[in-house]
Enzyme design. Structure first.
Site, PDB file in Angstrom:
ATOM      1  N   THR A 118       0.535  -1.164   0.175  1.00  0.00           N
ATOM      2  CA  THR A 118       0.021   0.274   0.155  1.00  0.00           C
ATOM      3  C   THR A 118       0.376   1.445   0.055  1.00  0.00           C
ATOM      4  OG1 THR A 118      -0.057  -0.092   2.463  1.00  0.00           O
ATOM      5  CG2 THR A 118      -1.745  -1.256   1.229  1.00  0.00           C
ATOM      6  N   CYS A 146       1.763   3.054   9.544  1.00  0.00           N
ATOM      7  CA  CYS A 146       1.119   3.101  10.830  1.00  0.00           C
ATOM      8  C   CYS A 146       2.068   3.811  11.959  1.00  0.00           C
ATOM      9  CB  CYS A 146       0.203   2.492  10.652  1.00  0.00           C
ATOM     10  SG  CYS A 146      -0.674   2.425   8.672  1.00  0.00           S
ATOM     11  N   CYS A 197      -2.866   0.656  15.131  1.00  0.00           N
ATOM     12  CA  CYS A 197      -3.812   1.304  14.349  1.00  0.00           C
ATOM     13  C   CYS A 197      -5.136   0.239  14.222  1.00  0.00           C
ATOM     14  CB  CYS A 197      -3.346   1.398  12.892  1.00  0.00           C
ATOM     15  SG  CYS A 197      -4.434   2.402  11.226  1.00  0.00           S
ATOM     16  N   CYS A 232      -0.792   7.354   7.030  1.00  0.00           N
ATOM     17  CA  CYS A 232      -1.812   6.351   6.983  1.00  0.00           C
ATOM     18  C   CYS A 232      -2.286   7.746   7.019  1.00  0.00           C
ATOM     19  CB  CYS A 232      -1.948   5.529   8.464  1.00  0.00           C
ATOM     20  SG  CYS A 232      -3.569   4.961   8.377  1.00  0.00           S
ATOM     21  N   CYS A 275      -4.368   6.657  10.733  1.00  0.00           N
ATOM     22  CA  CYS A 275      -4.152   6.647  12.649  1.00  0.00           C
ATOM     23  C   CYS A 275      -3.079   8.284  12.879  1.00  0.00           C
ATOM     24  CB  CYS A 275      -3.508   5.022  12.861  1.00  0.00           C
ATOM     25  SG  CYS A 275      -1.693   4.756  12.062  1.00  0.00           S
TER      26      CYS A 275
END
Length: 353
Positions: A33, A37, A41, A68, A71
């Site tokens: 992705t 994080c 998270c 992210c 979070c």
């Protein structure tokens, strides 16, 4: 505090990630992705082979990951955020406050709000509320102008059972109204002959740990200080505490290097006071901080006076080293057991004056 990526043990941090440990101090990136994080998270758990670990957000950024949006791992806490939450909790003292409400108040997720509050205050928001109610009850009972039931409701408890449940008073409200009658405190004294003007040391202890450690000019004055602080407790000499006194004297003679970690402490106070007293114990021997520095490090730069008051109410000298806090100019300012004793303690520790 962020940690160096080179010190991360991948097996350990992976277990923390799987457990969603919100107190873990690392960040993780997911290669599929491109996002990094916090370990707590709420996003979908990554596969182990797609996961990389970092000590700081900057490390993750340097590796090509983006933050992210759920979070918000780069989110910093405004100094006023904790103060806002404290003020709100104090206004809502008679009702529970949801984490979602606190998060909305300061523009953070509920879990982040709880995390930053606990980091700053040393207690969760619900624990802080309980401490505020207990302190209000304590003040009501100490004033002696009301009965127990009235004091319980005036302090914000919805029922008398709530006051007795998990109360931080260390005794039931009725016993506290009686001035703590029934509390048993043993004590021992010794002269600090090698510590200059420190005089006599007294250690008072409940079954939970040291609750009083004071400096005085004579053994009579030392014992009187204990009885004045706990006027209705059952107080008696306890020869077994001489070992504890010797440990304190050894710490002083050694310049504060030995932390006397085997001596349990029975510290009673509000969540804020306990947080300050914990912060005092984290100041290394040979160093000093100003009240404003201590407040800033606790995340509450506008609470300098409150920090100073908490230092002044410390009941356990030396082991909770409030003598390591000085005025903004470096002046020794006040000290519960005398400025000259404060000077001598700092001198023994090699602190620069």
């Amino acid at each position: 505090m962020m940690i160096n990526a080179n010190t991360l043990d991948e097996e350990t941090v992976w277990r923390q990630l799987v457990a969603r440990d919100r107190n873990a101090e690392f960040f993780y990136g997911v290669s599929t992705t491109g996002v990094f994080c916090r370990p707590g998270c709420g996003s979908r758990p990554p596969l182990r082979e797609n996961t990389r670990f970092f000590g700081t957000p900057a490390d993750a950024r340097a590796a090509g990951f983006r933050a992210c949006k759920r979070c918000k791992p780069e989110e910093t806490v405004r100094p006023s955020a904790v103060a806002q939450m404290c003020a709100y909790l104090e206004r809502q003292i008679d009702k529970p406050v949801r984490l979602a409400t606190l998060g909305k108040l300061i523009g953070m997720s509920p879990f982040t709000a709880q995390r930053v509050f606990k980091q700053a205050m040393g207690a969760t928001p619900s624990q802080y509320q309980r401490a505020i109610r207990a302190n209000a009850l304590r003040n009501q009972l100490r004033d002696g102008e009301t009965n127990v039931t009235t004091a319980i409701y005036d302090a914000g408890y919805g029922s008398s059972s709530r006051a007795y449940e998990k109360t931080p008073l260390g005794m039931t409200p009725g016993r506290f109204l009686a001035g703590g009658r029934g509390e048993k405190i043993g004590f021992a004294t010794a002269e600090s002959s090698d510590a200059g003007p420190l005089g006599w040391i007294i250690v008072g202890s409940t079954e939970r740990g040291v609750c009083w450690l004071a400096l005085a000019d004579s053994p009579e004055a030392a014992e009187a200080s204990l009885r004045e602080e706990f006027p209705a407790a059952e107080i008696a000499s306890d020869p077994t505490l001489q070992k504890a006194v010797a440990t304190v004297l050894e710490r002083i003679a050694g310049g504060g290097g030995k932390q006397a970690q085997n001596l349990p402490l029975d510290l009673r106070g509000t969540a804020f006071q306990l947080r300050v007293w914990q912060a005092l114990q984290e100041i290394p021997a040979g160093e000093t901080k100003t009240y404003s520095q201590l407040a800033a490090e606790m995340g509450m730069p506008n609470s300098t006076r409150a920090v100073a008051r908490a230092c002044a109410t410390n009941r356990v000298s030396v082991l909770v080293p409030c003598h390591r806090v000085v005025g903004v100019s470096g002046s020794l300012t006040g000290y519960r057991w005398g400025v000259e004793r404060k000077r001598q303690l700092l001198k023994a520790e090699g602190a620069r004056r």
